[in-house]
Design a protein around this motif. Structure first.
Motif, PDB file in Angstrom:
ATOM      1  N   ALA A 209      40.426  39.056  62.486  1.00 13.78           N
ATOM      2  CA  ALA A 209      40.615  38.995  63.939  1.00 13.78           C
ATOM      3  C   ALA A 209      40.271  40.341  64.576  1.00 13.78           C
ATOM      4  CB  ALA A 209      42.054  38.599  64.265  1.00 13.78           C
ATOM      5  N   TYR A 210      40.646  41.449  63.936  1.00 16.01           N
ATOM      6  CA  TYR A 210      40.323  42.778  64.450  1.00 16.01           C
ATOM      7  C   TYR A 210      38.812  42.992  64.522  1.00 16.01           C
ATOM      8  CZ  TYR A 210      45.191  44.396  63.872  1.00 16.01           C
ATOM      9  OH  TYR A 210      46.541  44.581  63.965  1.00 16.01           O
TER      10      TYR A 210
ATOM     11  N   TYR B  22      37.351  40.858  67.275  1.00 17.82           N
ATOM     12  CA  TYR B  22      37.752  41.450  68.558  1.00 17.82           C
ATOM     13  C   TYR B  22      36.902  42.664  68.886  1.00 17.82           C
ATOM     14  CZ  TYR B  22      40.551  44.448  71.622  1.00 17.82           C
ATOM     15  OH  TYR B  22      40.966  45.292  72.614  1.00 17.82           O
TER      16      TYR B  22
ATOM     17  N   SER C  26      34.344  42.664  71.969  1.00 20.44           N
ATOM     18  CA  SER C  26      34.735  43.575  73.051  1.00 20.44           C
ATOM     19  C   SER C  26      33.684  44.665  73.286  1.00 20.44           C
ATOM     20  CB  SER C  26      36.073  44.249  72.733  1.00 20.44           C
ATOM     21  OG  SER C  26      37.092  43.294  72.702  1.00 20.44           O
TER      22      SER C  26
ATOM     23  N   VAL D   9      39.893  49.243  74.697  1.00 21.38           N
ATOM     24  CA  VAL D   9      39.676  48.323  73.575  1.00 21.38           C
ATOM     25  C   VAL D   9      40.313  48.886  72.303  1.00 21.38           C
ATOM     26  CG1 VAL D   9      37.878  47.408  72.027  1.00 21.38           C
ATOM     27  CG2 VAL D   9      37.628  47.177  74.496  1.00 21.38           C
TER      28      VAL D   9
ATOM     29  N   LEU E  95      43.781  47.325  70.268  1.00 21.23           N
ATOM     30  CA  LEU E  95      43.396  46.694  69.002  1.00 21.23           C
ATOM     31  C   LEU E  95      44.587  46.217  68.197  1.00 21.23           C
ATOM     32  CD1 LEU E  95      41.256  46.006  66.838  1.00 21.23           C
ATOM     33  CD2 LEU E  95      41.519  48.340  66.006  1.00 21.23           C
TER      34      LEU E  95
ATOM     35  N   LEU F  56      42.769  36.310  69.449  1.00 16.31           N
ATOM     36  CA  LEU F  56      41.509  36.719  70.073  1.00 16.31           C
ATOM     37  C   LEU F  56      41.446  36.322  71.535  1.00 16.31           C
ATOM     38  CD1 LEU F  56      38.895  35.971  67.276  1.00 16.31           C
ATOM     39  CD2 LEU F  56      39.560  38.201  68.182  1.00 16.31           C
TER      40      LEU F  56
ATOM     41  N   LYS G 245      43.634  38.853  73.486  1.00 14.52           N
ATOM     42  CA  LYS G 245      43.047  40.192  73.522  1.00 14.52           C
ATOM     43  C   LYS G 245      41.745  40.223  74.319  1.00 14.52           C
ATOM     44  CE  LYS G 245      45.016  42.225  69.389  1.00 14.52           C
ATOM     45  NZ  LYS G 245      45.751  43.252  70.099  1.00 14.52           N
ATOM     46  N   LEU G 246      40.871  39.269  74.087  1.00 13.68           N
ATOM     47  CA  LEU G 246      39.596  39.248  74.815  1.00 13.68           C
ATOM     48  C   LEU G 246      39.802  38.931  76.293  1.00 13.68           C
ATOM     49  CD1 LEU G 246      37.258  37.566  72.191  1.00 13.68           C
ATOM     50  CD2 LEU G 246      37.318  39.969  72.864  1.00 13.68           C
TER      51      LEU G 246
END
Length: 135
Positions: free
Chosen positions: A7-8, A11, A15, A64, A68, A84, A87-88
Motif C-alpha cells: 500500500a505504501y 501510494y 501520489s 505526501v 505516508l 489508498l 490517503k490519495l
C-alpha cells in the motif's frame, strides 16, 4: 511482501505521479497567465513560474512523505484499497487547495495590475483650470 508495504509503494507512486502531472500542467498553462500578470515580461514570468513549481513540489511532496505512515496494519486486499482511497483522497484535496490558492493569489496580483493601468490617464493633462467660486 507485507500488504502495508505494498500500500505504501502504490501510494507513493500514485501520489508522486499526480504531483508531477499537476505541477507540469500548472507550469505549462500558468506561464501565459504569469506573463499577463507581469505585463509581458517573459523572463520574469519564466522565473516566477519556475519558483512556483519548485515551491509546489516541496509542499506537496513534503505532505505526501509526512502522510505516508499509518497506524493500522493492512490485513487484506480490501484494506489496501481503503487505505489508498483515504490517503490519495487527502493528497488530491491538498493538491486542489494548493492550486486554488495559487490561482487566487495570482488573480489578485493581476487585478491590482489592471487597476493600476486604468488609473493612469490615457493622455497627459494639458492644462490646469482653477475652481470657480459661487457657480
Amino acid at each position: 511482501m507485507d500488504r502495508t508495504v505494498i500500500a505504501y509503494v502504490i501510494y507513493l507512486v500514485v501520489s508522486i505521479g499526480l504531483t508531477i502531472w499537476v505541477a507540469r500542467t500548472l507550469s505549462r498553462n500558468g506561464r501565459i497567465f504569469l506573463a499577463d500578470v507581469l505585463h509581458g515580461n517573459e523572463k520574469l514570468a519564466d522565473a516566477v513560474n519556475h519558483l512556483l513549481v519548485v515551491g509546489f513540489y516541496l509542499v506537496n511532496l513534503g505532505f505526501v512523505a509526512l502522510y505516508l505512515s499509518g497506524d493500522e496494519t493492512i490485513e487484506d486486499t480490501r484494506g489496501i484499497f481503503e487505505a489508498l482511497s483515504t490517503k490519495l483522497g487527502v493528497v488530491l484535496l491538498v493538491l486542489g487547495v494548493m492550486h486554488l490558492g495559487n490561482v487566487y493569489v495570482l488573480n489578485k496580483i493581476r487585478r491590482r495590475g489592471i487597476m493600476e493601468r486604468e488609473q493612469q490617464p490615457p493622455v497627459p493633462p494639458q492644462g490646469w483650470v482653477p475652481p470657480t467660486v459661487g457657480a
